[in-house]
Design an enzyme around this catalytic site. Sequence first.
Site, PDB file in Angstrom:
ATOM      1  N   ASP A   1      54.177  21.508 -46.451  1.00 30.06           N
ATOM      2  CA  ASP A   1      54.439  20.297 -45.682  1.00 30.06           C
ATOM      3  C   ASP A   1      54.017  20.590 -44.239  1.00 30.06           C
ATOM      4  O   ASP A   1      53.842  21.751 -43.852  1.00 30.06           O
ATOM      5  CB  ASP A   1      55.930  19.953 -45.762  1.00 30.06           C
TER       6      ASP A   1
ATOM      7  N   CYS B   1      73.239  27.354 -34.406  1.00 29.07           N
ATOM      8  CA  CYS B   1      73.818  28.594 -33.878  1.00 29.07           C
ATOM      9  C   CYS B   1      75.301  28.387 -33.571  1.00 29.07           C
ATOM     10  O   CYS B   1      75.843  27.285 -33.694  1.00 29.07           O
ATOM     11  CB  CYS B   1      73.079  29.034 -32.616  1.00 29.07           C
TER      12      CYS B   1
ATOM     13  N   ASP C   1      60.345  15.750 -49.064  1.00 29.51           N
ATOM     14  CA  ASP C   1      59.751  16.850 -49.826  1.00 29.51           C
ATOM     15  C   ASP C   1      60.587  17.229 -51.046  1.00 29.51           C
ATOM     16  O   ASP C   1      60.162  18.057 -51.862  1.00 29.51           O
ATOM     17  CB  ASP C   1      59.607  18.103 -48.942  1.00 29.51           C
TER      18      ASP C   1
ATOM     19  N   CYS D   1      76.082  25.763 -30.964  1.00 24.08           N
ATOM     20  CA  CYS D   1      76.074  24.401 -31.499  1.00 24.08           C
ATOM     21  C   CYS D   1      77.413  24.077 -32.152  1.00 24.08           C
ATOM     22  O   CYS D   1      77.959  22.983 -31.971  1.00 24.08           O
ATOM     23  CB  CYS D   1      74.950  24.241 -32.523  1.00 24.08           C
TER      24      CYS D   1
ATOM     25  N   ASP E   1      60.528  20.928 -45.834  1.00 27.06           N
ATOM     26  CA  ASP E   1      61.844  20.916 -45.185  1.00 27.06           C
ATOM     27  C   ASP E   1      62.536  19.564 -45.196  1.00 27.06           C
ATOM     28  O   ASP E   1      63.725  19.479 -44.911  1.00 27.06           O
ATOM     29  CB  ASP E   1      61.697  21.360 -43.726  1.00 27.06           C
TER      30      ASP E   1
END
Length: 732
Positions: free
Chosen positions: A450, A42, A635, A45, A631
């Site tokens: 996942d 955000c 993966d 951050c 994610d």
Amino acid sequence: MSSMAACPACAAAPAAEALAARVQAATGQHEPIMLSLPTVHCAACISAVERGLLATKGVTNARVNLTLKRVRVEAEPEVDAEALISVLDGIGFEAHELDADTIAATQTDTAGRALLMRLAVAFFASMNVMLLSVAVWSGAEGPTRDMFHWISAAIAFPAVGFAAQPFFASAFSALSKGRMNMDVPIALAIALALGTSLYETMHSGEYAYFDAALTLTCFLLAGRYLDHRTRAVARSAAEELAALEVPRAIRLSDGSTGGPTEEVVPLAALAVGDHVLVRPGSRMPVDGVILTGESEIDRSLLTGETLPIFAAPGYQISAGEVNLTGPLVIRATAIGRDSSLHQMADLVAIAESGRSRYTSLADQAAKLYAPGVHILALASFIGWYFFTRDMRQAINVAAAVLIITCPCALGLAVPAVTTAASGRLFKRGMLIKHETALERLAQVDCVVFDKTGTLTTGTPILASTEHSELDLEIAGALAKGSSHPLARALAQMGAGSDVPNAQLVTDIVEKPGYGLEGMWNDLPVRLGRGDWLGADTSGATGPSTYLKVGASAAVSFGFEDTLRMGAEEAVRELLSRGIEVHLLSGDTEASVRTLAQTLNIPTYSARVLPAQKADYVNALSESHHVLMVGDGLNDTAALAAAHVSMSPATALDAARVASDVVLLGNDLSVLPDALKTAQNATKRIRENFRIATLYNVIAVPIAVAGLATPLAAALAMSASSITVSLNALRLR
């Protein structure tokens, strides 16, 4: 031809970057440091990261890119990445160094700017030629009409030569390989319209069709640019993985006196067998075996799980894993292209190349449509020439047939629909990145999830509050001295405490791989592994840590990973539609089984490594159209191998780049709606093909009969394109 692929400003960009690099070198400026920030989400951050970095001595500039989850730092030469990572860790942000050279090579997007420039040129030229055509239509004759035609030719030829270059280049490439695509009839129609118009102008003909050629080019460029804008400009996921490789390492060598000396060297300077020091908070630069030291290792790169594991001498580590708590000395066993990180990148590159062979609906239509159009136009030319012996008439009829059958409607059928569908999904919090993602998404009959960070949030929280406030305060105070995920969760819980008891915990020391210890009211206090504290761990059902105060019995703190919002609804809706659902995770058998039972997922596998995930998806793909949702970096190979893939916006760079669809919000319940929207979009595309076909069935006989001039054909073609676009808007 490659030098003309971009606008002048785009072509000048590399030279400008090279000049900037020389200026930096001449002025002694340091190369910018690039850091990955997987936990930023955000504006707050961004502000915290930039403020924290700018407060660091030697840092001159810091800019966070929230979309790519990375920060670019300009600093004095004495400032290194490790110092900045330490600063960010101190304010609560995970950070990893990226290879700035690898990123710079993939960062510039010239395709979008080039398309926009070509579209602007085509539009500007078509408007000017249209104004000249109005004068001709209004009754200009003789020398005046010829003058307007010659001016139009002077505008049209260079404009089309620049703006229509993508179609000509694509058509030439297809023909040179002995195949057809949608750009072949497009390029031929544009060329024939210009050639016919030039012929008419040279012979003082009544009609010229320069405006038709430019308008056609403008329409098609608009469609292509819309298609380009519906998706993020994706770099190769394999290149993103390569960027995560640590560019430097600390090599230990025998000193002439005392112990071994430390030397910071480029990764390329290392050899198998070298001893490498990895400090806490650093990413492993090579594959190797631990020689000395004990620590906890974050293996999320390989397993996707956020909880670290204990590592001691003899333990095998892989490049890309993160050392959390204690310094380690490792013996290198694989470096550079032989490392686990590069092997994963190779898996992704192979999977990406396989998926790129998917044939879109437009390409399938082109295989049948293009040869038919050319045969029909050639037959019209031959028939009219032998019937009238008039070359001009035969060319005009052939041009009208090519223009009226030009696949402008077909060319717009897909981008118009994908633009509308992508806009709808974007409002629901999903970003479509790949041009054929919607078509592939509509075919999905199997979804592979996942676990950590996808179906769950990936953030451990305290499972119960049945602890005394004093225990929580002491545990929180001890936990502040560690970067372990469970310790961070405890530290955050105790952050708002007003009771001063916890402040009395002193002499806090971390025992790498075991936990923390300190003194409280003259009593030793320890927080960490149950076996270190002599605790009874038989009742633990999930991740746990223990607190021991003095000689009292150890107190257990159990943690759990919460479900992502909408996970239950998404799985339930998918199963109700008859879509298979699978769960793959690198986590333990118990935790994976528990989640599968909670969500009623019938098929699951635990402790699965990246290559095994890709193999699992490949095996499913033999009988299903698989959607992979993940994610983590572990993966990435599976995401690239799947028929279509999706990742949350919180995923790391390589996972998001490998995905066709990015989930912008935190709610998974929009996933079934995405499948439904994709199915509706495919339905609209097929409807558009039918509209274009019906239009041709009506218009082609008129053109073949010589009842339509090339100008009338261009107007009819525009009408069909508008109809296709309006049908696509029904998706909104």
